[in-house]
Motif scaffolding. Structure first.
Motif, PDB file in Angstrom:
ATOM      1  N   VAL A 175       0.840  -1.202   0.000  1.00  0.00           N
ATOM      2  CA  VAL A 175       0.000   0.000   0.000  1.00  0.00           C
ATOM      3  C   VAL A 175       0.876   1.255   0.000  1.00  0.00           C
ATOM      4  N   ALA A 176       1.970   1.227   0.777  1.00  0.00           N
ATOM      5  CA  ALA A 176       2.865   2.391   0.803  1.00  0.00           C
ATOM      6  C   ALA A 176       3.587   2.561  -0.533  1.00  0.00           C
ATOM      7  N   ALA A 177       4.058   1.452  -1.104  1.00  0.00           N
ATOM      8  CA  ALA A 177       4.797   1.526  -2.367  1.00  0.00           C
ATOM      9  C   ALA A 177       3.921   2.015  -3.509  1.00  0.00           C
ATOM     10  N   LEU A 178       2.646   1.643  -3.474  1.00  0.00           N
ATOM     11  CA  LEU A 178       1.715   2.010  -4.548  1.00  0.00           C
ATOM     12  C   LEU A 178       0.808   3.165  -4.155  1.00  0.00           C
ATOM     13  N   ASP A 179       1.242   3.920  -3.174  1.00  0.00           N
ATOM     14  CA  ASP A 179       0.405   4.978  -2.594  1.00  0.00           C
ATOM     15  C   ASP A 179      -0.240   5.877  -3.643  1.00  0.00           C
ATOM     16  N   HIS A 180       0.557   6.421  -4.552  1.00  0.00           N
ATOM     17  CA  HIS A 180       0.016   7.373  -5.522  1.00  0.00           C
ATOM     18  C   HIS A 180      -0.847   6.693  -6.579  1.00  0.00           C
ATOM     19  N   ALA A 181      -0.582   5.440  -6.855  1.00  0.00           N
ATOM     20  CA  ALA A 181      -1.403   4.711  -7.823  1.00  0.00           C
ATOM     21  C   ALA A 181      -2.738   4.279  -7.208  1.00  0.00           C
ATOM     22  N   LEU A 182      -2.694   3.863  -5.954  1.00  0.00           N
ATOM     23  CA  LEU A 182      -3.926   3.427  -5.288  1.00  0.00           C
ATOM     24  C   LEU A 182      -4.829   4.604  -4.930  1.00  0.00           C
ATOM     25  N   PHE A 183      -4.219   5.712  -4.542  1.00  0.00           N
ATOM     26  CA  PHE A 183      -4.982   6.876  -4.099  1.00  0.00           C
ATOM     27  C   PHE A 183      -4.472   8.125  -4.828  1.00  0.00           C
ATOM     28  N   PRO A 184      -4.824   8.279  -6.119  1.00  0.00           N
ATOM     29  CA  PRO A 184      -4.329   9.408  -6.924  1.00  0.00           C
ATOM     30  C   PRO A 184      -4.760  10.746  -6.340  1.00  0.00           C
TER      31      PRO A 184
END
Length: 211
Positions: A175-184
């Motif tokens: 979730v941290a690594a994909l932060d910007h992709a998961l929550f634009p």
């Protein structure tokens, strides 16, 4: 006047390690792995290059420890707090949220270093994956022992602690690594507290084998 080498010679091993790790963390975060030399790290830390190799063995080992040392310290502090409460006397929901929240923020704060480590490992650096696995294994083993003792004390039925610990870490890491992709940023997204609460609930329900 006391000269600098004399001052450096009186530093404890713990002090030298701390100075080297902080200097390495700063430099690797600024410029990445390949562009930083052990000589630069030694200069930034105010120690000799020989001491860098004496304490860490190689630049790769220093890199891994610089990246993961904050996580080790976070887990150690968390486990100390857990031990002070005593097994069987903890609030599972509250403790899980504290752990998930702290780990999530730590991962967000160290995104660039973690990405650099992953990039070097995937590029075929032979030492990095093995040393990273050993460092993480120590963290996971400590957590696993505490989880096993806690579930025994509370007489609860859970999944294998080895998997529970690793899956929980992987969830928060992802979730941290994909932060910007998961929550634009250009879309409505939950706040950090909501994300942490939902992850903590997911970890608790999964570990307890509830459906």
């Amino acid at each position: 006047m006391t000269d600098a080498p004399a001052l450096r010679s009186r530093r404890s091993s713990a002090t030298v390690r701390a100075l080297a790790l902080q200097a390495a963390r700063d430099l690797f975060d600024e410029r990445g792995y390949e562009q930083v030399s052990t000589r630069e790290i030694a200069g930034r830390a105010g120690v000799t290059q020989a001491l860098i190799f004496r304490h860490f063995g190689s630049k790769a080992n220093l890199f891994v420890e610089a990246v993961y040392e904050p996580f080790y310290e976070f887990v150690a502090d968390y486990l100390r707090r857990w031990a002070e409460q005593g097994h069987g006397n903890t609030n599972s929901a509250e403790d899980t949220e504290i752990f998930v929240g702290g780990l999530y923020q730590l991962l967000l704060n160290n995104q660039r270093l973690l990405a650099a480590l992953a990039g070097q490992a995937s590029a075929g650096s032979p030492e990095l994956p093995g040393h990273a696995a050993r460092f993480l294994r120590d963290i996971f083993d400590r957590l696993e022992r505490e989880v096993a003792q806690e579930t025994t004390a509370q007489r609860t039925t859970t999944m294998d602690p080895a998997y529970a610990v690793r899956f929980a870490f992987a969830l928060v890491y992802g979730v941290a690594a994909l932060d910007h992709a998961l929550f634009p940023a250009d879309q409505p997204s939950p706040n950090r507290e909501t994300i942490i609460g939902q992850m903590a609930g997911y970890v608790l329900r999964g570990a307890s084998l509830q459906v």
